[in-house]
Design a protein around this motif. Structure first.
Motif, mmCIF file in Angstrom:
data_model
loop_
_atom_site.group_PDB
_atom_site.id
_atom_site.type_symbol
_atom_site.label_atom_id
_atom_site.label_comp_id
_atom_site.label_asym_id
_atom_site.label_seq_id
_atom_site.Cartn_x
_atom_site.Cartn_y
_atom_site.Cartn_z
ATOM 1 N N UNK A 19 0.579 -1.224 0.000
ATOM 2 C CA UNK A 19 -0.058 0.022 -0.228
ATOM 3 C C UNK A 19 0.931 1.356 0.012
ATOM 4 N N UNK A 20 0.455 2.292 -0.486
ATOM 5 C CA UNK A 20 1.175 3.675 -0.605
ATOM 6 C C UNK A 20 0.976 4.315 0.941
ATOM 7 N N UNK A 21 2.296 4.717 1.368
ATOM 8 C CA UNK A 21 2.448 5.211 2.561
ATOM 9 C C UNK A 21 3.141 6.512 2.364
ATOM 10 N N UNK A 79 8.377 5.677 -5.574
ATOM 11 C CA UNK A 79 8.324 6.930 -4.774
ATOM 12 C C UNK A 79 7.627 7.846 -5.615
ATOM 13 N N UNK A 80 6.485 8.377 -5.141
ATOM 14 C CA UNK A 80 5.697 9.133 -6.000
ATOM 15 C C UNK A 80 5.493 10.738 -5.409
ATOM 16 N N UNK A 121 10.748 7.920 -8.641
ATOM 17 C CA UNK A 121 11.831 6.844 -8.103
ATOM 18 C C UNK A 121 11.312 5.489 -8.060
ATOM 19 N N UNK A 122 12.105 4.913 -8.703
ATOM 20 C CA UNK A 122 11.770 3.361 -8.576
ATOM 21 C C UNK A 122 13.102 2.592 -8.712
ATOM 22 N N UNK A 155 4.555 13.301 -0.694
ATOM 23 C CA UNK A 155 5.463 12.183 -1.193
ATOM 24 C C UNK A 155 4.935 10.948 -0.790
ATOM 25 N N UNK A 156 4.846 9.722 -1.596
ATOM 26 C CA UNK A 156 4.341 8.414 -1.025
ATOM 27 C C UNK A 156 5.239 7.371 -1.475
ATOM 28 N N UNK A 157 5.484 6.429 -0.878
ATOM 29 C CA UNK A 157 6.258 5.317 -1.083
ATOM 30 C C UNK A 157 5.429 4.040 -1.310
#
Length: 161
Positions: A19-21, A79-80, A121-122, A155-157
């Motif tokens: 899940x996105x955090x 990362x978004x 980022x990936x 920013x989400x990971x």
């Protein structure tokens, strides 16, 4: 019908991506920045501008982004940068577009509009704090500006399997 039940069983068995955090960006030195805005097109005699050109505003700012990633060291993640859906000061989200380039190469350059999450980022997380300098350009349509614009991207990971 058997094909569908097999696919459903396969989908239920497959592990889902994490899940996105939300990532903590409180280490970033500038929390409130004010870009210098200017009209994108200057009317000149003999040059006719469209309504879009007459209302186009552009602003630039450089932001030092530092994300706490220590909890994810050793993991592969994406990362978004997530833009808020309805930025304060805009009557319509379509009145804003943000482009950025990065200077250090940690994160990818990109473009986002309100409500969009863009991957920046990936790969493997190897540092407790990931940092980059973002050169951001804001494109605004003055017809939809209702006051001071407040933009709080997050920013989400997402951990990858």
């Amino acid at each position: 019908m058997k094909t569908w039940s097999f696919l459903l069983a396969l989908m239920l068995w497959m592990p889902a991506a994490g899940a996105m955090e939300r990532l903590d960006d409180s280490l970033s030195p500038q929390q409130n920045v004010v870009p210098q805005l200017q009209w994108a097109y200057v009317p000149t005699p003999g040059r006719r501008l469209s309504a879009e050109q007459l209302n186009a505003i552009v602003g630039h700012v450089k932001i030092d982004i530092r994300l706490r990633t220590q909890d994810y060291i050793g993991k592969h993640a994406q990362i978004f940068l997530r833009m808020p859906l309805s930025p304060q000061g805009l009557s319509r989200p379509g009145g804003l577009r943000v482009n950025w380039t990065t200077e250090l190469g940690t994160f990818a350059s990109g473009t986002a509009v309100p409500g969009e999450a863009v991957p920046i980022y990936n790969g493997p997380i190897t540092e407790a704090v990931m940092r980059d300098l973002f050169d951001m350009t804001f494109h605004l349509d003055a017809r939809y500006v209702t006051g001071t614009i407040t933009l709080k991207p997050e920013f989400e990971i997402q951990i990858q399997p």
